[in-house]
Design a protein around this motif. Sequence first.
Motif, mmCIF file in Angstrom:
data_model
loop_
_atom_site.group_PDB
_atom_site.id
_atom_site.type_symbol
_atom_site.label_atom_id
_atom_site.label_comp_id
_atom_site.label_asym_id
_atom_site.label_seq_id
_atom_site.Cartn_x
_atom_site.Cartn_y
_atom_site.Cartn_z
ATOM 1 N N ALA A 89 -6.775 3.167 0.941
ATOM 2 C CA ALA A 89 -5.502 3.650 0.402
ATOM 3 C C ALA A 89 -5.426 5.169 0.426
ATOM 4 C CB ALA A 89 -5.301 3.135 -1.013
ATOM 5 N N SER A 90 -6.585 5.845 0.308
ATOM 6 C CA SER A 90 -6.599 7.309 0.307
ATOM 7 C C SER A 90 -6.258 7.910 1.660
ATOM 8 C CB SER A 90 -7.967 7.823 -0.154
ATOM 9 O OG SER A 90 -8.217 7.464 -1.493
ATOM 10 N N ILE A 91 -6.170 7.077 2.689
ATOM 11 C CA ILE A 91 -5.716 7.565 3.986
ATOM 12 C C ILE A 91 -4.206 7.773 3.983
ATOM 13 C CG2 ILE A 91 -5.486 6.912 6.432
ATOM 14 C CD1 ILE A 91 -8.190 5.517 6.204
ATOM 15 N N SER A 92 -3.503 7.087 3.085
ATOM 16 C CA SER A 92 -2.046 7.200 3.033
ATOM 17 C C SER A 92 -1.630 8.585 2.555
ATOM 18 C CB SER A 92 -1.457 6.135 2.109
ATOM 19 O OG SER A 92 -1.719 6.435 0.758
ATOM 20 N N SER A 93 -0.441 9.006 2.938
ATOM 21 C CA SER A 93 0.018 10.355 2.612
ATOM 22 C C SER A 93 0.153 10.572 1.116
ATOM 23 C CB SER A 93 1.353 10.628 3.311
ATOM 24 O OG SER A 93 2.338 9.681 2.913
ATOM 25 N N LEU A 94 0.505 9.524 0.377
ATOM 26 C CA LEU A 94 0.726 9.680 -1.062
ATOM 27 C C LEU A 94 -0.544 9.694 -1.880
ATOM 28 C CD1 LEU A 94 3.864 7.391 -1.592
ATOM 29 C CD2 LEU A 94 3.758 9.874 -1.233
ATOM 30 N N LEU A 95 -1.658 9.240 -1.325
ATOM 31 C CA LEU A 95 -2.887 9.126 -2.102
ATOM 32 C C LEU A 95 -4.043 9.949 -1.549
ATOM 33 C CD1 LEU A 95 -2.908 5.336 -3.075
ATOM 34 C CD2 LEU A 95 -2.403 7.295 -4.530
ATOM 35 N N ALA A 142 -2.545 -8.495 7.625
ATOM 36 C CA ALA A 142 -1.567 -8.367 8.707
ATOM 37 C C ALA A 142 -1.557 -6.922 9.166
ATOM 38 C CB ALA A 142 -0.182 -8.796 8.242
ATOM 39 N N LYS A 143 -1.496 -6.735 10.459
ATOM 40 C CA LYS A 143 -1.556 -5.390 11.032
ATOM 41 C C LYS A 143 -0.433 -4.497 10.547
ATOM 42 C CE LYS A 143 0.474 -7.284 15.326
ATOM 43 N NZ LYS A 143 1.860 -6.925 15.052
ATOM 44 N N GLU A 144 0.748 -5.084 10.285
ATOM 45 C CA GLU A 144 1.895 -4.286 9.852
ATOM 46 C C GLU A 144 1.634 -3.576 8.521
ATOM 47 O OE1 GLU A 144 3.151 -7.427 12.625
ATOM 48 O OE2 GLU A 144 2.038 -7.470 10.725
ATOM 49 N N THR A 145 0.823 -4.186 7.653
ATOM 50 C CA THR A 145 0.524 -3.593 6.362
ATOM 51 C C THR A 145 -0.187 -2.253 6.512
ATOM 52 O OG1 THR A 145 0.265 -5.826 5.472
ATOM 53 C CG2 THR A 145 -0.564 -4.025 4.119
ATOM 54 N N TYR A 146 -0.894 -2.088 7.599
ATOM 55 C CA TYR A 146 -1.746 -0.914 7.771
ATOM 56 C C TYR A 146 -1.168 0.086 8.768
ATOM 57 C CZ TYR A 146 -4.908 -3.664 5.034
ATOM 58 O OH TYR A 146 -5.452 -4.402 4.004
ATOM 59 N N GLY A 147 0.156 0.041 8.923
ATOM 60 C CA GLY A 147 0.787 1.030 9.777
ATOM 61 C C GLY A 147 0.508 2.456 9.349
ATOM 62 N N PHE A 148 0.291 2.649 8.050
ATOM 63 C CA PHE A 148 0.006 4.012 7.567
ATOM 64 C C PHE A 148 -1.305 4.538 8.143
ATOM 65 C CE2 PHE A 148 -2.192 1.323 4.571
ATOM 66 C CZ PHE A 148 -3.309 2.048 4.181
ATOM 67 N N VAL A 149 -2.269 3.640 8.407
ATOM 68 C CA VAL A 149 -3.516 4.063 9.034
ATOM 69 C C VAL A 149 -3.255 4.462 10.489
ATOM 70 C CG1 VAL A 149 -5.839 3.355 9.722
ATOM 71 C CG2 VAL A 149 -4.910 2.607 7.516
ATOM 72 N N GLY A 150 -2.473 3.641 11.192
ATOM 73 C CA GLY A 150 -2.144 3.960 12.573
ATOM 74 C C GLY A 150 -1.441 5.293 12.704
ATOM 75 N N GLU A 151 -0.490 5.542 11.809
ATOM 76 C CA GLU A 151 0.249 6.804 11.870
ATOM 77 C C GLU A 151 -0.638 7.988 11.509
ATOM 78 O OE1 GLU A 151 3.922 6.802 9.822
ATOM 79 O OE2 GLU A 151 4.778 5.183 11.025
ATOM 80 N N LEU A 154 0.828 -1.184 0.000
ATOM 81 C CA LEU A 154 0.000 0.000 0.000
ATOM 82 C C LEU A 154 0.871 1.245 0.000
ATOM 83 C CD1 LEU A 154 -2.885 -0.861 2.431
ATOM 84 C CD2 LEU A 154 -3.098 -0.276 0.033
ATOM 85 N N PRO A 155 0.564 2.189 -0.894
ATOM 86 C CA PRO A 155 1.381 3.399 -0.951
ATOM 87 C C PRO A 155 1.363 4.136 0.373
ATOM 88 C CG PRO A 155 -0.051 3.217 -2.880
ATOM 89 C CD PRO A 155 -0.477 2.146 -1.924
ATOM 90 N N GLY A 156 2.528 4.557 0.775
ATOM 91 C CA GLY A 156 2.620 5.374 1.981
ATOM 92 C C GLY A 156 2.719 4.587 3.256
ATOM 93 N N CYS A 157 2.665 3.231 3.171
ATOM 94 C CA CYS A 157 2.616 2.468 4.418
ATOM 95 C C CYS A 157 3.925 2.547 5.185
ATOM 96 C CB CYS A 157 2.259 1.005 4.148
ATOM 97 S SG CYS A 157 3.503 0.098 3.235
ATOM 98 N N ALA A 158 5.008 2.845 4.520
ATOM 99 C CA ALA A 158 6.291 2.928 5.213
ATOM 100 C C ALA A 158 6.721 4.365 5.470
ATOM 101 C CB ALA A 158 7.371 2.215 4.401
ATOM 102 N N ALA A 159 5.951 5.307 4.981
ATOM 103 C CA ALA A 159 6.351 6.706 5.089
ATOM 104 C C ALA A 159 5.884 7.310 6.403
ATOM 105 C CB ALA A 159 5.758 7.506 3.928
ATOM 106 N N ARG A 160 6.719 8.094 7.020
ATOM 107 C CA ARG A 160 6.310 8.830 8.199
ATOM 108 C C ARG A 160 5.369 9.945 7.768
ATOM 109 N NH1 ARG A 160 6.541 5.998 12.584
ATOM 110 N NH2 ARG A 160 8.532 4.958 12.855
ATOM 111 N N LEU A 161 4.342 10.168 8.569
ATOM 112 C CA LEU A 161 3.357 11.174 8.230
ATOM 113 C C LEU A 161 3.587 12.463 8.999
ATOM 114 C CD1 LEU A 161 0.228 8.878 8.089
ATOM 115 C CD2 LEU A 161 1.769 9.551 6.249
ATOM 116 N N SER A 162 4.581 12.467 9.865
ATOM 117 C CA SER A 162 4.908 13.684 10.592
ATOM 118 C C SER A 162 6.410 13.717 10.782
ATOM 119 C CB SER A 162 4.202 13.694 11.963
ATOM 120 O OG SER A 162 4.796 12.745 12.816
#
Length: 281
Positions: A257-263, A74-83, A19-27
């Motif tokens: 996916a639109s929750i991610s920073s890139l989308l 897997a929960k790790e895939t959705y770290g971008f939502v948590g962040e 998922l786009p943005g899942c590894a990117a820091r949002l802050s």
Amino acid sequence: MKTEISRRAIVPLLAAGALPGCAARLSGMPIEGARNVAYGRHPRQRMDIYVPPGGGRDRPVAFFIYGGSWANGAKETYGFVGEALATRGFVTVIADYRLVPEVQFPVFIEDGALALRFVRDNISRFGGAPRQLNLIGHSAGAYNAMMLTLDRRYLAAIGLRSNDIRSAVGLSGPYDFLPFDIGVARAAFGNARDPAQTQPINFARNDAPPIFLATGSADTTVLPRNSERLAEALKRAGAKSVSLKIYPGLGHAGTVASISSLLRWRAPILNDVVAFLDSAP
């Protein structure tokens, strides 16, 4: 009755990490919290907790449930939502749960209830407010979230009350999909003695907490009629706060996916969800 899930097999949202943005820091600050916290004895009964930068106390809690046909994820895939939610001030929980074919209905819902009980009892250690539990789910996770919200039996079984859920958000969820005429539905629900008891729409009630249902007009995996019909059923039942939004041109994966920073340019899902959660009494 024709199924409300497309006859195309419901596949995992995307491969882990895709998922786009899942590894990117949002802050600019790392998101604190805890990873792989056990809420039960099974290896899948683990959760990740994301704490807003700067911590704090009595923060609202967002409990996110991912999808994947009740058979993947897997929960790790959705770290971008948590962040994303943590940077907006929510102590955010993402929990794994047991999956098909190891289990069938209703075990994946029961795992969610067990995780919620753990969160209610322990989230204050991470700055969360135990009485401000907000559920958010995508796809099969939205189904789980709505069953936990509307069918009182799951929370009652582990000592929670239905009003322990402050609000609920369903993104592209299946809520009215009888008969089970595609493989993924049969695999997850084919064991049910009374199929009607598997459908969130049959538990619409007048004292439901505020509910926000969102879907994309271009979703051919879980048809938008699921969200439309659940919203109609809740309003007929007399529910006081029901919101429905259909995002033009958005597909099934797009609502999460639109929750991610890139989308985020694709749809204001994050802003709309946060505004809804902030407005809940």
